[in-house]
Write an enzyme that holds these catalytic residues in place. Structure first.
Site: not given
Length: 261
Positions: A138, A15, A151, A13, A155
């Site tokens: 990100s 990207i 998150y 799904s 990252k």
């Protein structure tokens, strides 16, 4: 990129799916991976040159299976030129409201799973004398924001690991490209984990008004083809990367004033 073998994780799904469609148009050989077999098959059906697309189910939390998955991936086309580490999950919860198990999940999926797969493929790239790791991190891998503590931590960790990998294996002709998107119009927010580990199940204005996914993927593909080390894409949110270099306190104030959720 043309006539390359490209392995994409998180391809079911968002990207990953759009990257699959765009790379397929250029005549590349693709290996599509995620946990969701039916969704991968549906993505393949939307791609051109389907005879050059293979599906390989992969669970990023199954660290012990990575060596086996790499062997299977190499056997599909005989080589791999580019691994796009795109699989991951986001978060929307305050630190005080987040169970420790949620932090572990975020680290296992977003960081350790990517590291495990990269480590398993690295010896093949060294032996081959070339290879390219592209990593979708990100802008949250460059600065923090409320509701995304775990998150952001995962990252940030990716940047530390892959910066060192680039240093240690430049001599082996192995490239690393870090892609840092801001808001992109995908289901990443809908699927984000809340403090108790459940899905958020609704979108937010930032994601709804983010970059259109096909536009973002075109820019991402150009950055990888140009062998960029690190690039940030987004609207006003990407400016945080540059503001932090000037003043961390100023960025702190701007993020708090934005009332982000």
């Amino acid at each position: 990129m043309k006539n390359k073998t490209i392995w994409i994780t998180g391809a079911s799904s968002g990207i990953g799916a759009e990257l699959s469609r765009q790379y397929a148009k250029s005549g590349n050989r693709l290996i599509l991976s995620s946990r969701r077999l039916k969704e991968l098959e549906a993505v393949k059906e939307t791609c051109s040159n389907q005879e050059h697309i293979k599906i390989l189910p992969l669970d990023l939390k199954d660290f012990k299976s990575m060596d086996d998955s790499v062997e299977k991936a190499i056997a599909l086309f005989g080589s791999i030129d580019l691994l796009i580490n795109n699989g991951g999950v986001s978060q929307r919860s305050l630190i005080a409201d987040t169970n420790f198990e949620v932090y572990k999940e975020l680290i296992d999926v977003n960081y350790l799973g990517t590291v495990a797969l990269t480590k398993a493929l690295l010896p093949f790239f060294i032996k081959q004398g070339s290879g390219h790791f592209a990593v979708v991190t990100s802008v949250m891998g460059k600065f923090g924001s409320p509701y995304r503590s775990g998150y952001c931590g995962a990252k940030h960790a990716l940047h530390g690991f892959f910066d060192v990998l680039r240093m240690e294996h430049q001599k082996d002709n192995i490239a690393v490209t870090m892609i840092c998107p801001g808001f992109v119009q995908t289901n990443v927010t809908i699927n984000a984990l809340t403090g108790n580990g459940e899905k958020l199940n609704h979108d937010d204005p930032g994601t709804k008004n983010g970059l259109e996914v096909s536009y973002f993927c075109k820019k991402m593909i150009r950055a990888i083809s140009a062998n960029k080390w690190e690039v940030s894409f987004g609207k006003k949110e990407k400016l945080g990367v540059f503001v932090k270099r000037f003043s961390q306190k100023l960025l702190h104030s701007i993020v708090l004033r934005s009332n982000v959720r």
